[in-house]
Design an enzyme around this catalytic site. Structure first.
Site, PDB file in Angstrom:
ATOM      1  N   CYS A 196      -2.410  62.389  12.994  1.00 54.10           N
ATOM      2  CA  CYS A 196      -3.069  61.099  12.824  1.00 54.10           C
ATOM      3  C   CYS A 196      -3.122  60.308  14.129  1.00 54.10           C
ATOM      4  CB  CYS A 196      -2.396  60.278  11.733  1.00 54.10           C
ATOM      5  SG  CYS A 196      -0.642  59.977  12.010  1.00 54.10           S
ATOM      6  N   ARG A 242       1.879  54.576  28.367  1.00 54.06           N
ATOM      7  CA  ARG A 242       0.482  54.622  28.826  1.00 54.06           C
ATOM      8  C   ARG A 242      -0.109  53.242  29.040  1.00 54.06           C
ATOM      9  NH1 ARG A 242      -3.323  56.431  23.820  1.00 54.06           N
ATOM     10  NH2 ARG A 242      -2.440  55.101  22.237  1.00 54.06           N
ATOM     11  N   ASN A 254       0.191  60.071  19.612  1.00 53.25           N
ATOM     12  CA  ASN A 254       0.258  59.066  20.691  1.00 53.25           C
ATOM     13  C   ASN A 254       1.704  58.814  21.095  1.00 53.25           C
ATOM     14  OD1 ASN A 254      -2.433  58.952  20.140  1.00 53.25           O
ATOM     15  ND2 ASN A 254      -2.431  56.882  19.322  1.00 53.25           N
ATOM     16  N   ASP A 255       2.527  58.449  20.120  1.00 55.78           N
ATOM     17  CA  ASP A 255       3.933  58.185  20.436  1.00 55.78           C
ATOM     18  C   ASP A 255       4.669  59.473  20.802  1.00 55.78           C
ATOM     19  OD1 ASP A 255       3.886  55.485  20.278  1.00 55.78           O
ATOM     20  OD2 ASP A 255       4.690  55.342  18.248  1.00 55.78           O
ATOM     21  N   HIS A 293      -8.519  42.791  22.756  1.00 53.15           N
ATOM     22  CA  HIS A 293      -9.380  42.166  21.749  1.00 53.15           C
ATOM     23  C   HIS A 293     -10.836  42.586  21.948  1.00 53.15           C
ATOM     24  CE1 HIS A 293      -6.191  39.844  20.146  1.00 53.15           C
ATOM     25  NE2 HIS A 293      -6.047  39.056  21.191  1.00 53.15           N
ATOM     26  N   ARG A 301      -2.086  51.405   7.965  1.00 52.92           N
ATOM     27  CA  ARG A 301      -1.019  50.671   8.660  1.00 52.92           C
ATOM     28  C   ARG A 301      -0.795  49.358   7.919  1.00 52.92           C
ATOM     29  NH1 ARG A 301      -4.463  52.755  12.934  1.00 52.92           N
ATOM     30  NH2 ARG A 301      -3.357  54.343  14.137  1.00 52.92           N
ATOM     31  N   ARG A 313       1.584  53.722   5.202  1.00 49.48           N
ATOM     32  CA  ARG A 313       2.758  53.760   6.075  1.00 49.48           C
ATOM     33  C   ARG A 313       3.546  52.467   5.897  1.00 49.48           C
ATOM     34  NH1 ARG A 313       1.909  54.088  12.430  1.00 49.48           N
ATOM     35  NH2 ARG A 313       1.555  51.861  12.125  1.00 49.48           N
TER      36      ARG A 313
END
Length: 591
Positions: free
Chosen positions: A522, A485, A474-475, A208, A315, A351
């Protein structure tokens, strides 16, 4: 890449702490210590049966007082800019729900009656029980929910004791907040005009605190271990949010050095802002499409300000999170139409729901399986639960009547998934047309995320079914290297420049080129300007990133001669020589 800080000295003088850089820029200010936890000590008291109702009434009053405090926080949060307002709004709504007949409140009431103990002790016992239950699930998202429950519980205990709320009411000028961590409620009390920066002992790049720091454009470092053991109110502190260092009580020489760095950073920001309206074109005339990733509609102002040519990744999870009911088709349509309208003709790639793994939705009744990251999630979940998926697709089709949209499917693995979604989409479009509903015409392009190795290796077959690719680095990196990670024991092994990852990117780009469909990146690699020459050299000419990264990447694009680097980039990927690859990246960084 971190720049070298000055050498560390003995305690009592200048001290340096390294952490995670989560908010770019340099802050130089005065330490304001904030105790993020109330350090509650509660004495358990046995009560007679005749006092049970009275203790439960005390709990009810404390919950009402806590709710009134949250009301005030919500009003303050509504004044915050951009995504910060939205982020806090959802969390504070969740706090309110926990104070009104939730499992927490019901559990405390029952414990007072069954255990015959005072309300304060019952609250802490119930929190501890819930913490143990959540911790047993070993899920990073649920870990965050534990913090939220603890926050509400501590507030209840404080209100039972009639203590006043902690506030940032006496901040020194140019304050740097130092804390173990900052809760969302803490952050709602921050006035960005009074705060120079943030430094915390706990937190990660997606905590956060990190999200809020970026939203508020504050220099910030998290995971600065032991900082709170040394920093005292009134100390001078430097927060280097670009390199991930915190320097306590800097010497005059260090202070002068960082003042120069801060001035240079601010000058570079002003220069980058001037690039907003110029095109992203290489020296040899190759146009590069730079778009923005967003999680919330409130980020659109920053997208437009950044000079992005569109939204490369919207997203859609925000429509489903932190609520107990599902958003209906009309609600989704209104939100998405508003996004499309505000982008004023710029393309928007939406997405579809990527629920699962660390992203849960109470409304969908999602129950994580034994390995959520590899289980029923993303497009697999949508194809299993057709009704909410069809409502989302319908809303997108309708929003597409108001501007250019594309539909992006997460975590696709097989051509069968793409074919099935296209069948559903075609059927829905036909049904809407027959009803006379205004929809996108033609049907929006249907693309897929390339984020698992199987999809990258089958990219040639998938390219025959999809209208475009978006590579989620990332994935793709995590799944290719089998590294989570968020797991600090292996996070240091996470490397998007691993030859296997680069070859999968290259193979996907070549398959897209052979099929004549667009391909973009992306993931975080897209927003790292040091990697721009490499990615463009591999044939990628569309990049989607955080809006704040676009000016820096555009500057790098405009300095490049693509024909001069393409051959080298491809050869480096083929021979997998990490030393030559790093040398290439360093050389390009100096262009």
């Amino acid at each position: 890449m971190k720049t070298d800080p000055p050498a560390r000295k003995d305690s009592g003088k200048e001290q340096q702490f390294s952490g995670l850089a989560v908010g770019r820029g340099i802050a130089i200010g005065t330490v304001y210590r904030h105790d993020s936890r109330y350090n509650v000590y509660v004495r358990e008291v046995r009560i007679p049966a005749s006092r049970i109702k009275r203790e439960q009434a005390r709990l009810t009053n404390a919950a009402r007082k806590s709710s009134r405090e949250i009301d005030l926080l919500q009003k303050k949060a509504s004044q915050l800019p951009g995504a910060a307002r939205e982020e806090l709004g959802y969390l504070l709504d969740a706090y309110q729900q926990m104070l009104k007949g939730s499992r927490l409140i019901r559990g405390v009431e029952k414990r007072i009656e069954q255990d015959r103990i005072n309300a304060e002790a019952a609250v802490l016992k119930e929190i501890n029980l819930m913490e143990e239950a959540f911790a047993a699930m070993e899920d990073s998202y649920l870990s965050t929910r534990i913090d939220d429950i603890r926050e509400v519980g501590n507030r209840l205990v404080r209100c039972l004791g009639k203590k006043e709320s902690v506030a940032f009411g006496s901040l020194p000028r140019n304050a740097v907040i130092v804390s173990d961590e900052l809760s969302p409620a803490d952050t709602a009390l921050l006035d960005p005009s009074q705060v120079a920066g943030l430094a915390t002992v706990l937190g990660g790049v997606e905590s956060h605190t990190a999200i809020m720091a970026r939203s508020l454009a504050l220099p910030a470092v998290v995971a600065a271990t032991e900082l709170t053991n040394w920093a005292r109110n009134g100390d001078t502190l430097i927060v280097d949010g670009s390199a991930g260092y915190v320097i306590l009580n800097p010497t005059a020489a260090t202070l002068a050095e960082y003042r120069k760095r801060r001035a240079a950073y601010l000058r570079s920001r002003r220069l980058l802002d001037k690039l907003r309206t110029v095109p992203a074109v290489t020296q040899d005339g190759v146009a590069v499409n730079l778009q923005a990733n967003i999680e919330l509609p409130t980020e659109i102002d920053s997208v437009i300000k950044s000079g992005a040519t569109g939204i490369g990744l919207l997203r859609s999870e925000f429509l489903f999170m932190n609520r107990t009911d599902l958003p209906r088709e009309d609600e989704q349509f209104e939100v998405l139409r508003n996004v499309v309208d505000r982008m004023d003709g710029r393309p928007v790639t939406i997405r579809t729901l990527d629920i699962g793994a660390d992203k849960l939705s109470d409304a969908l009744g999602f129950e994580p399986g034994p390995n959520p990251s590899l289980g029923l999630r993303a497009i697999r979940f949508s194809l299993r639960h057709r009704k909410p998926f069809m409502e989302q697709l319908t809303a997108i089709l309708r929003a597409g009547a108001y501007g250019p949209v594309r539909i992006l499917l997460p975590m696709v693995c097989t051509v069968g998934e793409v074919r099935e979604v296209r069948r559903i989409l075609t059927r829905l479009a036909g049904r809407l047309r027959r009803k006379g509903v205004k929809i996108a015409d033609p049907i929006p392009p249907l693309g897929i995320m390339i984020e698992i190795p199987g999809a990258a290796l089958a990219a040639d077959a998938l390219a025959a079914e999809a209208d475009f690719f978006a590579i989620g680095t990332n994935d793709l990196t995590q799944y290719t290297l089998a590294i989570d990670r968020s797991d600090e024991t292996v996070a240091h092994l996470y490397n998007p420049l691993h030859p296997a990852v680069l070859r999968l990117i290259q193979f996907s780009a070549e398959a897209a080129a052979a099929a004549g469909i667009p391909v973009s990146i992306c993931g975080e690699m897209a927003g790292d300007e040091r990697l721009t020459p490499l990615l463009l050299g591999l044939g990628i000419t569309e990049l989607s990133m955080a809006a704040g990264s676009i000016p820096r990447v555009k500057k790098r694009v405009r300095a490049l001669n693509l024909s001069a680097v393409s051959g080298r980039a491809r050869r480096l990927t083929n021979d997998a020589d990490s030393e030559r690859l790093n040398a290439f990246i360093q050389e390009m960084a100096n262009v």
